[in-house]
Design a protein around this motif. Structure first.
Motif, PDB file in Angstrom:
ATOM      1  N   LEU A   1      -8.628  15.289  -2.022  1.00 26.56           N
ATOM      2  CA  LEU A   1      -8.584  14.204  -1.044  1.00 26.56           C
ATOM      3  C   LEU A   1      -7.680  14.589   0.122  1.00 26.56           C
ATOM      4  CD1 LEU A   1      -8.175  11.107  -3.412  1.00 26.56           C
ATOM      5  CD2 LEU A   1     -10.249  11.755  -2.162  1.00 26.56           C
ATOM      6  N   THR A   2      -8.112  14.266   1.334  1.00 28.54           N
ATOM      7  CA  THR A   2      -7.291  14.479   2.517  1.00 28.54           C
ATOM      8  C   THR A   2      -6.188  13.419   2.563  1.00 28.54           C
ATOM      9  OG1 THR A   2      -8.618  13.028   3.904  1.00 28.54           O
ATOM     10  CG2 THR A   2      -9.312  15.340   3.747  1.00 28.54           C
ATOM     11  N   PRO A   3      -5.154  13.590   3.383  1.00 30.03           N
ATOM     12  CA  PRO A   3      -4.110  12.565   3.495  1.00 30.03           C
ATOM     13  C   PRO A   3      -4.670  11.179   3.840  1.00 30.03           C
ATOM     14  CG  PRO A   3      -3.335  14.587   4.491  1.00 30.03           C
ATOM     15  CD  PRO A   3      -4.776  14.824   4.120  1.00 30.03           C
ATOM     16  N   SER A   4      -5.642  11.115   4.740  1.00 29.61           N
ATOM     17  CA  SER A   4      -6.206   9.807   5.093  1.00 29.61           C
ATOM     18  C   SER A   4      -7.010   9.212   3.938  1.00 29.61           C
ATOM     19  CB  SER A   4      -7.087   9.929   6.338  1.00 29.61           C
ATOM     20  OG  SER A   4      -8.183  10.802   6.104  1.00 29.61           O
ATOM     21  N   GLN A   5      -7.700  10.055   3.167  1.00 30.34           N
ATOM     22  CA  GLN A   5      -8.446   9.562   2.011  1.00 30.34           C
ATOM     23  C   GLN A   5      -7.502   9.066   0.923  1.00 30.34           C
ATOM     24  OE1 GLN A   5     -10.762  13.141   1.327  1.00 30.34           O
ATOM     25  NE2 GLN A   5     -12.656  12.125   1.983  1.00 30.34           N
ATOM     26  N   ARG A   6      -6.374   9.717   0.762  1.00 30.05           N
ATOM     27  CA  ARG A   6      -5.392   9.257  -0.222  1.00 30.05           C
ATOM     28  C   ARG A   6      -4.853   7.877   0.167  1.00 30.05           C
ATOM     29  NH1 ARG A   6      -2.067  14.796  -2.003  1.00 30.05           N
ATOM     30  NH2 ARG A   6      -3.941  16.074  -2.258  1.00 30.05           N
ATOM     31  N   TYR A   7      -4.602   7.713   1.449  1.00 27.15           N
ATOM     32  CA  TYR A   7      -4.145   6.391   1.915  1.00 27.15           C
ATOM     33  C   TYR A   7      -5.231   5.350   1.671  1.00 27.15           C
ATOM     34  CZ  TYR A   7      -2.457   2.581   4.801  1.00 27.15           C
ATOM     35  OH  TYR A   7      -2.043   1.352   5.226  1.00 27.15           O
ATOM     36  N   ASP A   8      -6.477   5.705   1.965  1.00 29.23           N
ATOM     37  CA  ASP A   8      -7.568   4.745   1.773  1.00 29.23           C
ATOM     38  C   ASP A   8      -7.758   4.397   0.297  1.00 29.23           C
ATOM     39  OD1 ASP A   8      -8.060   4.597   4.452  1.00 29.23           O
ATOM     40  OD2 ASP A   8      -9.829   5.878   4.443  1.00 29.23           O
ATOM     41  N   LEU A   9      -7.503   5.349  -0.604  1.00 25.84           N
ATOM     42  CA  LEU A   9      -7.578   5.041  -2.036  1.00 25.84           C
ATOM     43  C   LEU A   9      -6.500   4.024  -2.404  1.00 25.84           C
ATOM     44  CD1 LEU A   9      -8.600   5.360  -4.887  1.00 25.84           C
ATOM     45  CD2 LEU A   9      -7.287   7.485  -5.098  1.00 25.84           C
ATOM     46  N   ALA A  10      -5.282   4.235  -1.906  1.00 27.45           N
ATOM     47  CA  ALA A  10      -4.215   3.262  -2.164  1.00 27.45           C
ATOM     48  C   ALA A  10      -4.579   1.897  -1.591  1.00 27.45           C
ATOM     49  CB  ALA A  10      -2.903   3.764  -1.552  1.00 27.45           C
ATOM     50  N   ASP A  11      -5.174   1.889  -0.423  1.00 29.19           N
ATOM     51  CA  ASP A  11      -5.543   0.635   0.241  1.00 29.19           C
ATOM     52  C   ASP A  11      -6.587  -0.133  -0.556  1.00 29.19           C
ATOM     53  OD1 ASP A  11      -5.815  -1.167   2.705  1.00 29.19           O
ATOM     54  OD2 ASP A  11      -7.849  -0.361   2.546  1.00 29.19           O
ATOM     55  N   ILE A  12      -7.623   0.563  -1.053  1.00 26.45           N
ATOM     56  CA  ILE A  12      -8.676  -0.157  -1.776  1.00 26.45           C
ATOM     57  C   ILE A  12      -8.197  -0.571  -3.169  1.00 26.45           C
ATOM     58  CG2 ILE A  12      -9.955   1.703  -2.964  1.00 26.45           C
ATOM     59  CD1 ILE A  12     -12.490   0.313  -1.567  1.00 26.45           C
ATOM     60  N   LEU A  13      -7.258   0.191  -3.762  1.00 23.09           N
ATOM     61  CA  LEU A  13      -6.669  -0.234  -5.029  1.00 23.09           C
ATOM     62  C   LEU A  13      -5.859  -1.516  -4.841  1.00 23.09           C
ATOM     63  CD1 LEU A  13      -5.541   3.190  -6.532  1.00 23.09           C
ATOM     64  CD2 LEU A  13      -7.367   1.712  -7.366  1.00 23.09           C
ATOM     65  N   HIS A  14      -5.148  -1.609  -3.732  1.00 19.66           N
ATOM     66  CA  HIS A  14      -4.410  -2.845  -3.432  1.00 19.66           C
ATOM     67  C   HIS A  14      -5.379  -4.010  -3.256  1.00 19.66           C
ATOM     68  CE1 HIS A  14      -2.669  -5.790  -0.577  1.00 19.66           C
ATOM     69  NE2 HIS A  14      -1.600  -5.639  -1.342  1.00 19.66           N
ATOM     70  N   SER A  15      -6.451  -3.772  -2.502  1.00 15.64           N
ATOM     71  CA  SER A  15      -7.435  -4.820  -2.245  1.00 15.64           C
ATOM     72  C   SER A  15      -8.051  -5.330  -3.544  1.00 15.64           C
ATOM     73  CB  SER A  15      -8.529  -4.279  -1.321  1.00 15.64           C
ATOM     74  OG  SER A  15      -9.642  -5.144  -1.276  1.00 15.64           O
TER      75      SER A  15
ATOM     76  N   VAL B   1       0.831  -1.209   0.000  1.00  9.73           N
ATOM     77  CA  VAL B   1       0.000   0.000   0.000  1.00  9.73           C
ATOM     78  C   VAL B   1       0.861   1.253   0.000  1.00  9.73           C
ATOM     79  CG1 VAL B   1      -1.734   1.297   1.317  1.00  9.73           C
ATOM     80  CG2 VAL B   1      -1.931  -1.181   1.112  1.00  9.73           C
ATOM     81  N   SER B   2       2.003   1.202   0.682  1.00  7.80           N
ATOM     82  CA  SER B   2       2.877   2.376   0.745  1.00  7.80           C
ATOM     83  C   SER B   2       3.371   2.795  -0.634  1.00  7.80           C
ATOM     84  CB  SER B   2       4.072   2.093   1.664  1.00  7.80           C
ATOM     85  OG  SER B   2       4.825   0.983   1.190  1.00  7.80           O
ATOM     86  N   GLU B   3       3.629   1.831  -1.530  1.00  4.17           N
ATOM     87  CA  GLU B   3       4.083   2.155  -2.883  1.00  4.17           C
ATOM     88  C   GLU B   3       2.918   2.625  -3.755  1.00  4.17           C
ATOM     89  OE1 GLU B   3       6.459  -0.864  -4.670  1.00  4.17           O
ATOM     90  OE2 GLU B   3       7.867  -0.959  -3.000  1.00  4.17           O
ATOM     91  N   ILE B   4       1.738   2.050  -3.547  1.00  2.00           N
ATOM     92  CA  ILE B   4       0.568   2.517  -4.292  1.00  2.00           C
ATOM     93  C   ILE B   4       0.223   3.940  -3.868  1.00  2.00           C
ATOM     94  CG2 ILE B   4      -1.861   2.069  -4.836  1.00  2.00           C
ATOM     95  CD1 ILE B   4      -1.364  -0.874  -4.288  1.00  2.00           C
ATOM     96  N   LEU B   5       0.461   4.266  -2.595  1.00  2.00           N
ATOM     97  CA  LEU B   5       0.211   5.622  -2.116  1.00  2.00           C
ATOM     98  C   LEU B   5       1.073   6.633  -2.871  1.00  2.00           C
ATOM     99  CD1 LEU B   5      -1.136   7.593  -0.164  1.00  2.00           C
ATOM    100  CD2 LEU B   5       0.612   7.013   1.537  1.00  2.00           C
ATOM    101  N   ARG B   6       2.285   6.257  -3.232  1.00  2.00           N
ATOM    102  CA  ARG B   6       3.137   7.147  -4.028  1.00  2.00           C
ATOM    103  C   ARG B   6       2.499   7.425  -5.394  1.00  2.00           C
ATOM    104  NH1 ARG B   6       8.614   3.709  -3.042  1.00  2.00           N
ATOM    105  NH2 ARG B   6       8.829   4.059  -0.782  1.00  2.00           N
ATOM    106  N   ILE B   7       1.853   6.415  -5.964  1.00  2.00           N
ATOM    107  CA  ILE B   7       1.164   6.604  -7.243  1.00  2.00           C
ATOM    108  C   ILE B   7       0.012   7.582  -7.061  1.00  2.00           C
ATOM    109  CG2 ILE B   7      -0.131   5.459  -9.080  1.00  2.00           C
ATOM    110  CD1 ILE B   7       1.377   2.862  -8.340  1.00  2.00           C
ATOM    111  N   VAL B   8      -0.781   7.382  -6.009  1.00  2.00           N
ATOM    112  CA  VAL B   8      -1.909   8.277  -5.726  1.00  2.00           C
ATOM    113  C   VAL B   8      -1.416   9.705  -5.523  1.00  2.00           C
ATOM    114  CG1 VAL B   8      -3.764   8.802  -4.088  1.00  2.00           C
ATOM    115  CG2 VAL B   8      -3.337   6.429  -4.769  1.00  2.00           C
ATOM    116  N   GLU B   9      -0.343   9.878  -4.760  1.00  2.00           N
ATOM    117  CA  GLU B   9       0.213  11.220  -4.535  1.00  2.00           C
ATOM    118  C   GLU B   9       0.707  11.828  -5.848  1.00  2.00           C
ATOM    119  OE1 GLU B   9      -0.080  12.869  -1.937  1.00  2.00           O
ATOM    120  OE2 GLU B   9      -0.104  11.573  -0.180  1.00  2.00           O
TER     121      GLU B   9
END
Length: 377
Positions: free
Chosen positions: A275-289, A137-145
């Motif tokens: 998107l807030t920082p927490s929403q960006r993380y949640d987007l990365a999380d659901i993309l991983h899922s 998720v941490s690497e997908i978060l970089r994509i979202v950012e």
């Protein structure tokens, strides 16, 4: 459940479903799901990929080719890497209109209009052998950012109207390079598909204008739809694949592709950069899922086309009606080798599917969020 968005009982036999984002209908034929198949099969590529491929145009430190044949060297990047597309679909400067083009543009039937913009490529990772499904998720978060940064950058160009972010994964979807990457096409016009959705979102909001749910915004089609899906009792949440605090992933009621999904913000957000920082993380999380479940469904690198729909990048009357969401259109039908073709009746009549949205969601829900390669290891 939202009083504005209720579901009718699903017939057991052939029926059609309404798509409120397009105004069209999808023919569902569940009785055809087990028909004999003697058509084309495309065995998946099971050859292991290299972590680094010296012949890949997108790997770190490798040269790329430009239309003029000039080599451009990639940097030794270690995270996401963005560059201007060497073979863009649109160009920054408007083409000069010839007298012939001007004559055609004045016709009531044969029309043409110039388009300008910019195209970018986003390399998701320096590794050649991983897709989003295999990234933490941490690497997908970089994509979202990176998506958010690009949106903020391009929105400052007042000539641009819309930024379309998308990914084609796998050769079945026409991907020209196996290195994990996505694209950004920014145009001075709103493309046809998001423009059609914006019009439908606005029409729904105007139609429902007498029943405002929040004083700060008008009624929203996707807010009401996702609320209806998530508010159902447990036994009736038949199209929900996964969810977290900020996002929900569903097989939409009107899905066309066999395992099509829609990722939607639970709260009303119009653009990525909002998107807030927490929403960006949640987007990365659901993309991983989701992408992990896709790969696990048939134990293959699951192909798809993914696109992000949001508000136009410049202020306008339709911006408040937009609702940030992601479409995933995967072609696989029964296994890793058999795909859905949009031909015949789908081209000449109307869209049609065999597997119901409810069955597709059930199968995706049953898939693990631990990638099959890691599970095997």
């Amino acid at each position: 459940m939202s009083s504005r968005f209720a579901f009718s009982p699903v017939p057991e036999g052939p029926h059609q479903r309404y798509n409120p984002l397009t105004g069209g209908w999808v023919l569902c034929s569940p009785q055809r799901a087990t028909r004999p198949w003697q058509g084309q099969e495309d065995p998946p590529d099971t050859e292991p990929k290299l972590t680094y491929d010296p012949t890949c145009y997108l790997c770190p430190d490798n040269p790329r080719k430009s239309p003029a044949g000039i080599s451009v060297q990639n940097p030794a990047y270690t995270s996401t890497f963005v560059f201007d597309n060497d073979f863009p679909a649109v160009l920054p400067q408007r083409p000069t209109e010839s007298s012939e083009t001007q004559t055609e543009a004045s016709s009531t039937i044969i029309k043409a209009t110039p388009v300008h913009g910019t195209c970018k490529v986003i390399c998701y990772s320096p590794r050649h052998d991983v897709s989003m499904a295999e990234m933490p998720v941490s690497e997908i978060l970089r994509i979202v950012e990176t998506w958010c940064d690009i949106m903020m950058e391009l929105s400052r160009d007042t000539r641009l109207r819309y930024v379309q972010i998308f990914e084609n994964k796998g050769p079945m979807m026409g991907c020209s390079n196996p290195h994990p990457h996505g694209q950004v096409w920014a145009l001075d016009k709103v493309p046809q598909e998001p423009a059609q959705e914006l019009a439908r979102l606005r029409g729904y909001s105007v139609q429902q204008g007498g029943e405002t749910t929040l004083a700060s915004r008008p009624p929203c089609l996707l807010c009401d739809y996702i609320h209806a899906e998530l508010s159902a009792t447990h036994s009736q949440r038949v199209r929900v694949v996964s969810e977290n605090t900020s996002f929900a992933c569903v097989v939409p009621y009107w899905a066309l592709w066999p395992f099509e999904t829609l990722v939607v913000t639970k709260s009303h957000v119009t653009r990525l950069q909002d998107l807030t920082p927490s929403q960006r993380y949640d987007l990365a999380d659901i993309l991983h899922s989701l992408t992990c479940r896709y790969d696990n469904l048939f134990r293959c690198e699951f192909p798809y086309s993914m696109g992000i729909h949001q508000a136009p990048c410049q202020s306008g009357p339709d911006n408040d009606y937009a609702h940030l969401h992601l479409h995933f259109y995967p072609p696989l039908l029964r296994n890793a080798s058999i795909r859905k073709f949009l031909v015949g009746f789908e081209m000449l009549g109307q869209p049609q599917r065999d597997i119901t949205a409810e069955e597709a969601a059930s199968r995706l829900r049953a898939c693990s969020e631990i990638h099959y390669k890691r599970a095997s290891a």
